[in-house]
Design a protein around this motif. Sequence first.
Motif, PDB file in Angstrom:
ATOM      1  N   PRO A  69      22.721  15.530  58.587  1.00  0.00           N
ATOM      2  CA  PRO A  69      21.956  15.846  57.372  1.00  0.00           C
ATOM      3  C   PRO A  69      21.223  17.186  57.506  1.00  0.00           C
ATOM      4  O   PRO A  69      21.039  17.901  56.528  1.00  0.00           O
ATOM      5  N   TYR A  70      20.802  17.504  58.731  1.00  0.00           N
ATOM      6  CA  TYR A  70      20.032  18.737  58.962  1.00  0.00           C
ATOM      7  C   TYR A  70      20.837  20.008  58.666  1.00  0.00           C
ATOM      8  O   TYR A  70      20.264  21.020  58.260  1.00  0.00           O
ATOM      9  N   TYR A  71      22.146  19.965  58.859  1.00  0.00           N
ATOM     10  CA  TYR A  71      22.945  21.185  58.753  1.00  0.00           C
ATOM     11  C   TYR A  71      22.959  21.710  57.317  1.00  0.00           C
ATOM     12  O   TYR A  71      23.531  21.074  56.415  1.00  0.00           O
ATOM     13  N   GLY A  72      22.326  22.874  57.147  1.00  0.00           N
ATOM     14  CA  GLY A  72      22.212  23.449  55.806  1.00  0.00           C
ATOM     15  C   GLY A  72      21.384  22.544  54.915  1.00  0.00           C
ATOM     16  O   GLY A  72      21.540  22.582  53.694  1.00  0.00           O
ATOM     17  N   LEU A  73      20.512  21.745  55.519  1.00  0.00           N
ATOM     18  CA  LEU A  73      19.658  20.798  54.776  1.00  0.00           C
ATOM     19  C   LEU A  73      20.495  20.020  53.759  1.00  0.00           C
ATOM     20  O   LEU A  73      20.308  20.146  52.557  1.00  0.00           O
ATOM     21  N   THR A  74      21.439  19.276  54.266  1.00  0.00           N
ATOM     22  CA  THR A  74      22.381  18.358  53.584  1.00  0.00           C
ATOM     23  C   THR A  74      23.631  19.055  53.022  1.00  0.00           C
ATOM     24  O   THR A  74      24.581  18.381  52.644  1.00  0.00           O
ATOM     25  N   ARG A  75      23.629  20.398  53.001  1.00  0.00           N
ATOM     26  CA  ARG A  75      24.791  21.067  52.383  1.00  0.00           C
ATOM     27  C   ARG A  75      26.076  20.833  53.178  1.00  0.00           C
ATOM     28  O   ARG A  75      27.163  20.731  52.600  1.00  0.00           O
ATOM     29  N   ALA A  76      25.969  20.750  54.519  1.00  0.00           N
ATOM     30  CA  ALA A  76      27.190  20.564  55.322  1.00  0.00           C
ATOM     31  C   ALA A  76      27.821  19.198  55.019  1.00  0.00           C
ATOM     32  O   ALA A  76      29.039  19.086  54.847  1.00  0.00           O
ATOM     33  N   GLU A  77      26.981  18.158  54.942  1.00  0.00           N
ATOM     34  CA  GLU A  77      27.527  16.826  54.633  1.00  0.00           C
ATOM     35  C   GLU A  77      28.160  16.816  53.238  1.00  0.00           C
ATOM     36  O   GLU A  77      29.218  16.211  53.032  1.00  0.00           O
ATOM     37  N   THR A  78      27.496  17.464  52.297  1.00  0.00           N
ATOM     38  CA  THR A  78      28.029  17.488  50.927  1.00  0.00           C
ATOM     39  C   THR A  78      29.374  18.216  50.895  1.00  0.00           C
ATOM     40  O   THR A  78      30.347  17.736  50.293  1.00  0.00           O
TER      41      THR A  78
END
Length: 302
Positions: A40-49
């Motif tokens: 979730p931390y990566y890109g403040l959720t952008r990576a998961e999205t």
Amino acid sequence: MLALGAASLGSVYSHVSQAHADATVQTALDLGVSLIDVAPYYGLTRAETALGHALQGVERSRYTLATKVGRYGDKAWDFSRDATLRSLDESLRRLKTGHVDILQCHDIEHGDLKQLVEEALPALRDLKAQGVIRYVGITGYDLAVLEKIAVEQQIDTVMAYCTFTLQDQRLGPVARRLKTHDIAVFNASPLGMGLLTRKGPPDWHPGHETVHRAAAEAARICTEAGSDISRLAVQWALRQAAEHGIASTVIGSSSAANMRDNVAAMSASVDAALLAHVETVLAPVRDKGWDVLPGNGGKAGQ
Ligand SMILES: NC(=O)c1ccc[n+]([C@@H]2O[C@H](COP(=O)([O-])OP(=O)(O)OC[C@H]3O[C@@H](n4cnc5c(N)ncnc54)[C@H](OP(=O)(O)O)[C@@H]3O)[C@@H](O)[C@H]2O)c1
């Protein structure tokens, strides 16, 4: 085994379009890279999205998914039970899947270890018992903390980063010991978070400038020899992983071309003379992580 680290899909190194994210993930899967790590931390959720979008329509059995709980900002950790369960729910929504295979507590040495042991880890064990996740993991940079918690808490997987590369090899003996406890070890950031690339590290890289200079010189030598420091670094990490019982090498990329190069590096022959030269250049900064030789105070970790 090579795995895809999806932090870069959250634009943590440079802006990554969804089209590039889709192409990188598809290329990795087509080349047989089936373990994907995100948080979730990566890109403040952008990576998961972005990853969830890229995986839409891909059969779930084609990939093994690892994500994390507990880190939610550059300096924000929360290993409470509530936050842990909520975080997984939110990750599942972003990743558009019903389960993750490996759920890891993120960068544990910066969080409250008492809360980790008393709340987050029991929550993860409950999720494992319910079949929502398959493995309980921890991640971080501080190898002593990782090893202690992993053994004492009988953790399934440990992910360490930037500590098993051409420049820093301290994970080796720790991985061998963890293997005797049947703990799977993942080596993340085999390129030292961009350190061992032609382009060099991002400006937030926490390493010391002497380390950056030595790596730049090693990269120059490789380019002059008609090679590429990244290729040599991937080859080193994969070959040494086998010898130290490291289960997977987690490389980050947001480029389909680089993923192809990384997979090709696995089977290409190693230029032994070039490797020896690069090792000599890096010897003065060997094992000099930012815990030993603090850098410019840049943001630690991924
Ligand atoms: N605490 C933790 O849990 C933790 C910490 C760090 C990392 N990780 C995991 O490990 C993964 C990998 O770490 P990372 O991405 O930070 O570092 P890394 O894999 O050491 O390096 C990634 C950088 O190398 C570049 N790169 C990749 N292949 C290349 C090639 N063939 N030629 C030239 N450049 C290349 C990427 O650029 P392009 O995007 O342009 O390819 C990116 O800038 C993360 O995504 C994450 O999943 C976990």
